[in-house]
Scaffold this motif. Structure first.
Motif, PDB file in Angstrom:
ATOM      1  N   ASP A 193      -7.526  -1.390  -6.771  1.00  0.00           N
ATOM      2  CA  ASP A 193      -6.001  -1.374  -6.472  1.00  0.00           C
ATOM      3  C   ASP A 193      -5.499   0.142  -6.545  1.00  0.00           C
ATOM      4  OD1 ASP A 193      -3.688  -2.333  -5.306  1.00  0.00           O
ATOM      5  OD2 ASP A 193      -3.174  -3.018  -7.158  1.00  0.00           O
ATOM      6  N   ILE A 194      -5.287   0.622  -5.412  1.00  0.00           N
ATOM      7  CA  ILE A 194      -4.762   2.106  -5.573  1.00  0.00           C
ATOM      8  C   ILE A 194      -3.301   2.255  -4.890  1.00  0.00           C
ATOM      9  CG2 ILE A 194      -5.190   4.454  -4.549  1.00  0.00           C
ATOM     10  CD1 ILE A 194      -8.021   3.479  -4.167  1.00  0.00           C
ATOM     11  N   GLY A 195      -2.486   2.594  -5.764  1.00  0.00           N
ATOM     12  CA  GLY A 195      -1.114   2.737  -5.196  1.00  0.00           C
ATOM     13  C   GLY A 195      -0.674   4.029  -5.688  1.00  0.00           C
ATOM     14  N   GLY A 196       0.641   4.318  -5.352  1.00  0.00           N
ATOM     15  CA  GLY A 196       1.289   5.745  -5.657  1.00  0.00           C
ATOM     16  C   GLY A 196       1.880   5.772  -7.266  1.00  0.00           C
ATOM     17  N   THR A 197       1.960   4.606  -7.976  1.00  0.00           N
ATOM     18  CA  THR A 197       2.037   4.736  -9.290  1.00  0.00           C
ATOM     19  C   THR A 197       1.052   4.286 -10.232  1.00  0.00           C
ATOM     20  OG1 THR A 197       4.266   3.778  -8.708  1.00  0.00           O
ATOM     21  CG2 THR A 197       3.496   3.730 -11.028  1.00  0.00           C
ATOM     22  N   LYS A 198       0.165   3.554  -9.908  1.00  0.00           N
ATOM     23  CA  LYS A 198      -0.983   3.074 -10.625  1.00  0.00           C
ATOM     24  C   LYS A 198      -2.035   2.747  -9.959  1.00  0.00           C
ATOM     25  CE  LYS A 198      -0.885  -1.327  -9.813  1.00  0.00           C
ATOM     26  NZ  LYS A 198      -1.910  -2.277  -9.448  1.00  0.00           N
ATOM     27  N   ALA A 213     -20.552  -6.338  -4.528  1.00  0.00           N
ATOM     28  CA  ALA A 213     -19.668  -5.879  -3.525  1.00  0.00           C
ATOM     29  C   ALA A 213     -18.284  -5.248  -4.265  1.00  0.00           C
ATOM     30  CB  ALA A 213     -19.473  -6.863  -2.437  1.00  0.00           C
ATOM     31  N   VAL A 214     -17.835  -4.146  -3.115  1.00  0.00           N
ATOM     32  CA  VAL A 214     -16.794  -3.734  -3.845  1.00  0.00           C
ATOM     33  C   VAL A 214     -15.384  -3.951  -2.738  1.00  0.00           C
ATOM     34  CG1 VAL A 214     -15.365  -1.557  -4.503  1.00  0.00           C
ATOM     35  CG2 VAL A 214     -17.985  -1.608  -4.803  1.00  0.00           C
ATOM     36  N   GLY A 215     -14.183  -4.265  -3.088  1.00  0.00           N
ATOM     37  CA  GLY A 215     -13.113  -4.484  -2.547  1.00  0.00           C
ATOM     38  C   GLY A 215     -12.150  -3.418  -3.051  1.00  0.00           C
ATOM     39  N   ILE A 216     -11.535  -2.648  -1.915  1.00  0.00           N
ATOM     40  CA  ILE A 216     -10.361  -1.529  -2.337  1.00  0.00           C
ATOM     41  C   ILE A 216      -9.182  -1.885  -1.561  1.00  0.00           C
ATOM     42  CG2 ILE A 216      -9.881   0.753  -1.996  1.00  0.00           C
ATOM     43  CD1 ILE A 216     -12.972   1.427  -1.661  1.00  0.00           C
ATOM     44  N   GLY A 217      -8.112  -2.143  -2.191  1.00  0.00           N
ATOM     45  CA  GLY A 217      -6.760  -2.071  -1.364  1.00  0.00           C
ATOM     46  C   GLY A 217      -6.250  -0.996  -1.888  1.00  0.00           C
ATOM     47  N   SER A 218      -5.729   0.043  -0.662  1.00  0.00           N
ATOM     48  CA  SER A 218      -4.848   1.091  -0.928  1.00  0.00           C
ATOM     49  C   SER A 218      -3.756   1.032  -0.080  1.00  0.00           C
ATOM     50  CB  SER A 218      -5.911   2.230  -0.430  1.00  0.00           C
ATOM     51  OG  SER A 218      -5.395   3.414  -0.176  1.00  0.00           O
ATOM     52  N   LEU A 229      -6.610  -8.758  -7.124  1.00  0.00           N
ATOM     53  CA  LEU A 229      -7.443 -10.198  -6.791  1.00  0.00           C
ATOM     54  C   LEU A 229      -7.600 -10.173  -5.198  1.00  0.00           C
ATOM     55  CD1 LEU A 229      -5.698 -12.737  -8.995  1.00  0.00           C
ATOM     56  CD2 LEU A 229      -8.225 -11.770  -9.229  1.00  0.00           C
ATOM     57  N   GLY A 230      -6.682  -9.538  -4.691  1.00  0.00           N
ATOM     58  CA  GLY A 230      -6.788  -9.854  -2.849  1.00  0.00           C
ATOM     59  C   GLY A 230      -7.891  -8.758  -2.578  1.00  0.00           C
ATOM     60  N   ALA A 231      -8.150  -7.685  -3.451  1.00  0.00           N
ATOM     61  CA  ALA A 231      -9.236  -6.686  -3.102  1.00  0.00           C
ATOM     62  C   ALA A 231     -10.522  -7.240  -3.362  1.00  0.00           C
ATOM     63  CB  ALA A 231      -8.967  -5.426  -3.824  1.00  0.00           C
TER      64      ALA A 231
END
Length: 309
Positions: free
Chosen positions: A16-21, A68-73, A298-300
């Motif tokens: 999970d990639i965001g601007g804060t964490k 597998a890998v899931g990325i949420g950005s 979890l969604g990722a």
């Protein structure tokens, strides 16, 4: 084989990639997080930011081999080419996140999605939206992201950026937004923008404060802090109602750091939604807090499991 490897057999890696964490975890098929960690999103150039993410991935993965890998950005994202250009991560523009992560994790499926989509999917999977048929999920933090689950399936869009509610224009003559447009929901409702608006009105001028301090003062009855939250809530409500009348939904879940403000955010949001939602098919629109602290993660992971199906 180590105990960690045995425990992690049959897992995927969610990011999970965001601007804060930034966060990462090994997640089982039933949504159980086996091991995870998070870091503050660093500043710097593209490689410096990814180096920090890479260290996080290695620490979480250990010697396990995810399927597998899931990325949420944070977005925008280019799903087709595996690129991300998060508005609030200045060092990443058309950054090849899928290729860079795959180079670390080996020849396994890597699924990329918008962070708001992953948040909505996570809450739909096992959080506040699990009983909904059609759901709008909103993340209010450094920015404002969103995602839709329609008829039980995530609505992605042709580019992977559908339901980017933070950049719905609600005032064409409004404040400049970081995306380059004017009057976006995010320009009024993100944590930093609410703080800035309050300070321009005379609240804690000259102090280095954040949305958590603003929320505490609002909860204590500070009129300027309450007014800033009301402005942000009105913007959120306008975006919510615009989305609701477009896709015919009745359930909204809001999470993210700013949502932890509780009633000082949700009370005015619900009041403004009630005022703005006048068409009969959206008068029952409900807005509730997220139940999960890690819905995006979890969604990722859910995306990663879907990639294996």
């Amino acid at each position: 084989m180590s105990d960690d490897t045995a425990k992690a057999r049959g897992t995927v890696l969610g990011i999970d990639i965001g601007g804060t964490k930034m966060a990462a975890a090994l997640v089982s098929a039933d949504g159980t997080i086996l091991t995870g960690d998070r870091i503050r999103t660093p500043s710097g150039d593209a490689d410096q930011v990814f180096a920090a993410l890479g260290e996080l991935i290695e620490r979480v993965r250990g010697d396990a081999t995810p399927l597998a890998v899931g990325i949420g950005s944070a977005g925008p994202v280019d799903q087709q080419h595996g690129l991300v250009s998060p508005v609030n991560i200045a060092g990443w523009r058309n950054f090849p996140i899928v290729d860079r992560v795959r180079a670390m994790t080996g020849d396994i499926p890597v699924a990329l999605g918008l962070d708001g989509h992953c948040f909505a999917l996570g809450e739909f999977w096992s959080g506040a939206g699990r009983d909904a048929h059609t759901l709008l999920g909103i993340v209010v933090s450094t920015g404002v992201g969103g995602g839709l689950v329609v008829d039980g399936r995530p609505l992605i869009g042709q580019s992977g950026n559908a339901a980017h509610i933070g950049h719905v224009v609600i005032d064409q003559d409004g404040e400049a937004c970081v995306c380059g447009s004017f009057g976006c929901v995010e320009a009024y409702a993100s944590g930093p923008r609410m703080v800035a608006r309050a300070q321009r009105s005379g609240w804690r001028t000259g102090e280095n404060v954040d949305a958590e301090v603003l929320a505490a003062d609002a909860a204590a009855g500070d009129e300027l802090a309450l007014a800033a939250f009301d402005d942000g809530a009105q913007a959120l409500a306008a975006g919510i109602v615009a989305t609701a009348v477009t896709v015919d939904l009745t359930a909204v879940v809001i999470g993210g750091g700013v949502a932890k403000a509780g009633p000082v955010l949700f009370d005015p949001v619900q009041a403004w939604v009630k005022r703005l939602a006048q068409l009969p098919f959206v008068t029952d629109l409900t807005v509730v807090p997220a139940q999960l602290d890690n819905a995006g993660l979890l969604g990722a992971a859910h995306q990663a499991w879907a990639a294996l199906a």
